[in-house]
Structures are given as C-alpha cells and as structure tokens.
Motif scaffolding. Structure first.
Motif, short mmCIF file in Angstrom:
data_model
loop_
_atom_site.label_atom_id
_atom_site.label_comp_id
_atom_site.label_asym_id
_atom_site.label_seq_id
_atom_site.Cartn_x
_atom_site.Cartn_y
_atom_site.Cartn_z
N SER A 1 0.93 -1.40 -0.23
CA SER A 1 0.17 0.17 -0.17
C SER A 1 1.34 1.53 0.15
CB SER A 1 -1.44 0.15 1.29
OG SER A 1 -0.32 -0.19 2.87
N CYS A 2 1.98 0.70 -0.54
CA CYS A 2 2.94 2.11 -0.89
C CYS A 2 2.66 3.21 -0.90
CB CYS A 2 4.37 1.90 -0.75
SG CYS A 2 5.25 3.40 -0.86
N GLN A 3 3.05 4.38 -0.51
CA GLN A 3 2.61 5.94 -1.58
C GLN A 3 3.63 6.76 -0.94
OE1 GLN A 3 -1.24 7.17 -0.44
NE2 GLN A 3 -2.44 5.72 -1.22
N LYS A 4 4.81 6.58 -1.14
CA LYS A 4 6.10 7.59 -0.90
C LYS A 4 6.77 7.65 -1.95
CE LYS A 4 8.05 4.10 2.50
NZ LYS A 4 10.14 3.99 2.91
N CYS A 5 6.13 7.53 -3.41
CA CYS A 5 6.42 8.99 -4.37
C CYS A 5 4.98 8.56 -5.36
CB CYS A 5 7.88 8.52 -5.49
SG CYS A 5 7.80 6.69 -6.07
N GLY A 6 5.53 9.65 -6.19
CA GLY A 6 4.50 9.46 -7.03
C GLY A 6 3.92 9.03 -8.38
N LEU A 7 5.68 7.64 -8.29
CA LEU A 7 4.98 6.64 -9.18
C LEU A 7 3.56 5.76 -8.30
CD1 LEU A 7 8.11 4.49 -9.62
CD2 LEU A 7 7.43 6.53 -11.32
#
Ligand code: URA
Length: 189
Positions: free
Chosen positions: A14-20
């Motif tokens: 569920s990562c949202q650490k970068c814009g990708l």
C-alpha cells in the motif's frame, strides 16, 4: 526493518511514498522462492508487469526465463526476482534517482529477509544503483565482486537483448558464470 514477510509485504503493497503510486495498476513486489540464495534485480515494472503484479512477465521476461532454464534456474523454484522500483514509471521511462532512493528501502528489507549469497543485477540501472554509480555494463557485465559478504554481478538487461540480439551470447556467458559461482559456493539449487 520489518522482521517477517507477513509484516513487510502488506505495508509495501500500500506504499504511497513517491509519485509512481499514482499511475500503478499493481505494485510489483517480487516473485520466487524467499529461501533462495540467488536474487535477481531488474529496473522497474513495464506494462505487462504493472497489469499482472509480477516482475518480468512480458517479452523480456520470457527471454529471461529461457536463459534461467539453460542453467537450471526457475523463478518458482530456486531464485527470487525483484526490481529497484516497485511501480511502473510512466511510458517506461528510467526511474528517477529520487524514486529509486525512496523505493530501495523496500528492496533492502527484502534482501535482509532473503539473505542472498549472490545478487544478479539485470541491466545498467540496477548495476549503477547496487554495485557502483559509474558501473559500465558493456565492459563489466559478468564480473563478480563481493560487497558486504554478497557476490554481486550484472548482466545485460533482457529488454536490451531483444533490441540487440547479437549480444545474447555475451549474456548467456554471464549465466554460465553465475552457475559456476553457485557451484563454487556450494549453493543448493
Ligand atoms: N524490466 C524490468 O527491469 N523489470 C521488470 O519487472 C520487467 C521489465
């Protein structure tokens, strides 16, 4: 560092650490045997990988599977495959340095849990990130160097081999060298 796959995987997924993360269909965590001693690392998911959520499932993945099979390796049995970035960069552009730097934390945790004896970088981007920033893939592919107790080697990226098929014998030699290194280290397959 997460100490177990059960802790790591759902948080990473569920990562949202970068814009990708905004453009992804699926995050591509990795595939293979988590107890294997050989870890392959590519650059980042392409279109097919994004759709299926598994690394190297497009045309370059089919070529990779054939080269693996030639030295008795199989993504479902005796290796693990992951990428530097886990989400597809738009239009398959190279992942940006900051995207690589952010995402590599997940990969570091995977390496910590797998504890591989050999890491094979698939292509220039992975080699420059994991071996040396000035790594020259055309000159240095197939050469093993030891880093923190892990043998590191880079080979040509399968997508590059599809563009330049005359380089396939060179890549095949790298896979033979990998098999020899595994035998030398007494690694079970
Ligand atoms: N290319 C990569 O570097 N990784 C993949 O998973 C697919 C294609």
């Amino acid at each position: 560092m997460y100490q177990t796959w059960e802790e790591l995987e759902p948080v990473c997924m569920s990562c949202q650490k970068c814009g990708l993360c905004e453009g992804r269909t699926n995050l591509v965590f990795g595939v293979g045997n988590k107890n294997s001693k050989v870890l392959f690392i590519g650059e980042g998911p392409g279109e097919q990988e994004d759709l299926k959520g598994e690394p190297f499932v497009g045309r370059s993945g089919q070529l990779l599977d054939k080269m693996l099979a030639a030295v008795d390796l199989d993504r479902h049995k005796n290796i693990y495959i992951a990428n530097i970035v886990k989400c597809r960069p738009p239009h398959n552009r190279d992942p940006l340095p900051e995207e690589q730097e952010t995402c590599i934390e997940w990969l570091r945790n995977q390496v910590y849990l797998i504890k591989p004896k050999i890491i094979v970088c698939l292509g220039r981007i992975a080699a420059m990130k994991l071996i040396r920033p000035d790594f020259k893939i055309t000159k240095e592919h197939g050469v093993f160097t030891e880093k923190n107790g892990v043998w590191m080697m880079a080979t040509l990226h399968p997508a590059a081999l599809l563009r330049n098929p005359h380089n396939k014998p060179d890549a095949f030699d790298d896979f033979i060298k990998l098999r020899e290194k595994m035998d030398e280290l007494g690694l079970e397959i």
